[in-house]
Design an enzyme around this catalytic site. Sequence first.
Site, PDB file in Angstrom:
ATOM      1  N   SER A 124       0.825  -1.204   0.000  1.00 51.06           N
ATOM      2  CA  SER A 124       0.000   0.000   0.000  1.00 51.06           C
ATOM      3  C   SER A 124       0.866   1.263   0.000  1.00 51.06           C
ATOM      4  O   SER A 124       1.618   1.493  -0.934  1.00 51.06           O
ATOM      5  CB  SER A 124      -0.968  -0.022   1.177  1.00 51.06           C
ATOM      6  OG  SER A 124      -1.932   0.984   1.077  1.00 51.06           O
TER       7      SER A 124
ATOM      8  N   ASP B 263      -2.973   6.694  -3.343  1.00 53.36           N
ATOM      9  CA  ASP B 263      -1.765   6.104  -2.776  1.00 53.36           C
ATOM     10  C   ASP B 263      -1.239   5.059  -3.766  1.00 53.36           C
ATOM     11  O   ASP B 263      -1.868   4.797  -4.802  1.00 53.36           O
ATOM     12  CB  ASP B 263      -2.038   5.543  -1.384  1.00 53.36           C
ATOM     13  CG  ASP B 263      -2.853   4.274  -1.380  1.00 53.36           C
ATOM     14  OD1 ASP B 263      -3.577   4.025  -2.376  1.00 53.36           O
ATOM     15  OD2 ASP B 263      -2.810   3.532  -0.383  1.00 53.36           O
TER      16      ASP B 263
ATOM     17  N   ASP C 165      -1.041   1.833  -4.243  1.00 56.81           N
ATOM     18  CA  ASP C 165      -1.831   0.711  -4.763  1.00 56.81           C
ATOM     19  C   ASP C 165      -3.261   1.134  -5.090  1.00 56.81           C
ATOM     20  O   ASP C 165      -4.098   0.305  -5.421  1.00 56.81           O
ATOM     21  CB  ASP C 165      -1.814  -0.478  -3.807  1.00 56.81           C
ATOM     22  CG  ASP C 165      -2.601  -0.249  -2.532  1.00 56.81           C
ATOM     23  OD1 ASP C 165      -2.703   0.923  -2.112  1.00 56.81           O
ATOM     24  OD2 ASP C 165      -3.103  -1.223  -1.942  1.00 56.81           O
TER      25      ASP C 165
ATOM     26  N   ASP D 205      -5.845   2.177  -3.493  1.00 60.45           N
ATOM     27  CA  ASP D 205      -7.061   1.873  -2.723  1.00 60.45           C
ATOM     28  C   ASP D 205      -7.478   3.058  -1.860  1.00 60.45           C
ATOM     29  O   ASP D 205      -8.584   3.067  -1.315  1.00 60.45           O
ATOM     30  CB  ASP D 205      -6.908   0.596  -1.894  1.00 60.45           C
ATOM     31  CG  ASP D 205      -5.858   0.680  -0.810  1.00 60.45           C
ATOM     32  OD1 ASP D 205      -5.098   1.668  -0.768  1.00 60.45           O
ATOM     33  OD2 ASP D 205      -5.784  -0.260   0.017  1.00 60.45           O
TER      34      ASP D 205
END
Length: 499
Positions: free
Chosen positions: A104, A251, A253, A255
């Site tokens: 992440s 961000d 990734d 999500d």
Amino acid sequence: MLTFGTAGLRGPLGPGPDEMNVTTVARATAGLAAWLRDRCLGGGRVVVGRDARHGSAEFAEVTAEVLAAAGFVVIRLPEPLPTPVTAYAVRALDAVAGVQITASHNPPADNGYKVYVDGGAQLLAPADTEIEQRIAASTEPIPRTPVETSGGDVLSRYLARVAQLPQLLGGSGERADIRIAFTPLHGVGGATAVHALGAAGFSDIHAVAEQFAPDPDFPTTPFPNPEEPGAADLLLRLAEQVDADLAIALDPDADRCALGVPTPEGWRMLRGDETGVLLADHVLRTAPADALVATTIVSSRLLSRLAPARGARYAETLTGFKWLARAGDGLVYAYEEAIGHCVDPATVRDKDGISAAVLAADLVSQLRARGRTLIDELDELAIRFGVHLTDQVSLRLPDQRAAAEVVNALRAAPPAELAATPVDYVDMSALRGRMRTDALVFTGDGVRLVIRPSGTEPKLKCYLEAVQPVSGPSGLAAAGKAAEERLSELRDYCRTLAG
């Protein structure tokens, strides 16, 4: 060994069982496969996706090969893709599980292993400890079978769904053309977000060139989290240069989604609670009667006042979308203050920065058609429900044990007063059931403070809220100033906690 925290593993790259490497990933996958077989899910379909971090391609390959050798049908997605695409694929393909290789918004030296179970929701206790037990029991060598990439149509199916969200959730209101400044912060969301926004009718997009292509070193921001100080500086500078209506940061990734807005004092990023209540209000205007919205114990209380005013139900959970996605029947929207938004829980049962970006653009477009802005909407909510100012103080400590020690010290000697206000105290570790967690909640008249150790990083996290009634439009500025003064006192107190 690395333990399953927020839906899986996360840690620094390196040798040994306490770091992320091929052996750690293979053992984790063998443990996951054994756990699935124990639940009579052996031979089922499993989706494997990845981001573009160091090691992600190799870890995804190992994961797919161990699962294939264990008898599962593996859908190994063909390219680095946002985490929400994997969550979508698990549900859309009726898979028994999914694994996304990602850390992440962690620093460049980290990677992780995120697990989804059937239905596309994150792993939930006690499954984490059950999988850990099977990991510990796995033996070397772990068999592997080569797996070709597949699932080439998953992304196009996901994008088709996201493109429909303005009509499905935003209603039929008049829309105006808007200009968007955008950054994926060196992550994998760039091309996907631009495509999704374009398909939804928002094509005037200006991207931060230095941050658009995936780069696992994150050269312009060592902590690639839009909430970190300075992380969105290039985005806000670009937004001002191109005279944008909205700034969007994902961000790495993709999500999480953060929004930036123009104000009379210049561009600023909205807090997660501000974005959360704005998107909730947008969704609720077209939601069915008695719909459910949810947020977490560390988020603002404003949603709890907005929901009944819109004829909706409200639920509160522990932090994390493993809880929010399971908030209850009829869920139409959920958010957490850490810029995580689930705007389409029927399709993606996790936070999704791509779909949140599209819905935010739709909201700004509709507001502009009426000569209004997101700041106007926030002011209107404050006049009706009171100013709700929130902030987070995140204290970096040497290790997670140090964070736990601070919480234990507070548990032994809790403050009786905060911001010159008497406060009640709840130790959530003493509760029973799903709301039990390692957190302390202090509540008084117009002040609220939640303190907990981070589950993924060596940090102590403090969540602050100050609430001030507003007498009317003319009293908004004074109420805001009074709330900010109380919030500042809460900040000062939190900063003393690290010694």
